[in-house]
Design a protein around this motif. Structure first.
Motif, mmCIF file in Angstrom:
data_model
loop_
_atom_site.group_PDB
_atom_site.id
_atom_site.type_symbol
_atom_site.label_atom_id
_atom_site.label_comp_id
_atom_site.label_asym_id
_atom_site.label_seq_id
_atom_site.Cartn_x
_atom_site.Cartn_y
_atom_site.Cartn_z
ATOM 1 N N TRP A 197 47.958 56.710 104.386
ATOM 2 C CA TRP A 197 47.245 55.520 104.842
ATOM 3 C C TRP A 197 45.867 55.496 104.207
ATOM 4 C CZ3 TRP A 197 42.589 54.314 106.893
ATOM 5 C CH2 TRP A 197 42.437 53.023 107.410
ATOM 6 N N ASN A 234 48.539 47.524 108.543
ATOM 7 C CA ASN A 234 47.908 47.432 109.846
ATOM 8 C C ASN A 234 46.987 46.217 109.864
ATOM 9 O OD1 ASN A 234 47.897 50.801 109.232
ATOM 10 N ND2 ASN A 234 49.142 49.946 110.838
ATOM 11 N N SER A 260 53.893 49.901 105.510
ATOM 12 C CA SER A 260 53.459 49.008 106.587
ATOM 13 C C SER A 260 52.001 48.624 106.362
ATOM 14 C CB SER A 260 53.610 49.656 107.953
ATOM 15 O OG SER A 260 52.779 50.800 108.069
ATOM 16 N N THR A 283 44.850 41.919 113.449
ATOM 17 C CA THR A 283 45.647 43.130 113.570
ATOM 18 C C THR A 283 47.110 42.849 113.249
ATOM 19 O OG1 THR A 283 46.210 42.803 115.889
ATOM 20 C CG2 THR A 283 44.100 43.904 115.399
ATOM 21 N N SER A 284 47.902 43.890 113.227
ATOM 22 C CA SER A 284 49.338 43.718 112.973
ATOM 23 C C SER A 284 49.999 42.930 114.100
ATOM 24 C CB SER A 284 50.020 45.075 112.820
ATOM 25 O OG SER A 284 49.794 45.876 113.964
ATOM 26 N N THR A 343 49.834 51.619 104.758
ATOM 27 C CA THR A 343 50.554 52.885 104.646
ATOM 28 C C THR A 343 51.550 52.760 103.499
ATOM 29 O OG1 THR A 343 50.350 53.319 107.006
ATOM 30 C CG2 THR A 343 52.046 54.538 105.809
#
Length: 123
Positions: free
Chosen positions: A109, A32, A30, A52-53, A100
């Motif tokens: 991360w 962020n 993922s 941001t995400s 991550t």
């Protein structure tokens, strides 16, 4: 491993536009926040824009109203649309992302940086 690859820099006249792209690749679980920083010759690296995400954004005061950051989560890519460029925007622009990664049974991360792309604005 993870790589951030930037593109889109170059030479432009004052008042012109450029669009920077930064694509993340590798063993990504993922991503962020993603952002763009810049470093002019003889100066410290500074934040230009961050997203941001959830697509919340913030900008340096010096670029508000001229630059727009966006992201395509499906492509793991962040963009920086730069309009009304000024000579003082001349710098090396770096992509940054909090990513991550996942190996069997573990996640890690850390922040990653791109190699930088030169933006030069002539007066």
């Amino acid at each position: 491993q993870v790589q951030l690859v930037e593109s889109g820099g170059g030479l432009v006249q004052a008042g012109g536009s450029l669009r920077l792209s930064c694509a993340a690749s590798g063993s990504i679980f993922s991503i962020n926040a993603m952002g763009w920083y810049r470093q002019a010759l003889g100066k410290q690296r500074e934040l230009v824009a961050r997203i941001t995400s959830g697509s919340s954004t913030n900008y340096a005061d010096s670029v508000k109203g001229r630059f727009t950051i966006s992201r395509d989560n499906a492509k793991n890519t962040v963009y920086l649309q730069m309009n009304s460029l000024k000579p003082e925007d001349t710098a090396v622009y770096y992509c940054n992302a909090g990513i991550t990664t996942q190996v069997p049974n573990q996640k890690f991360w850390r922040e990653y940086w791109g190699q930088g792309t030169q933006v030069t604005v002539s007066s």
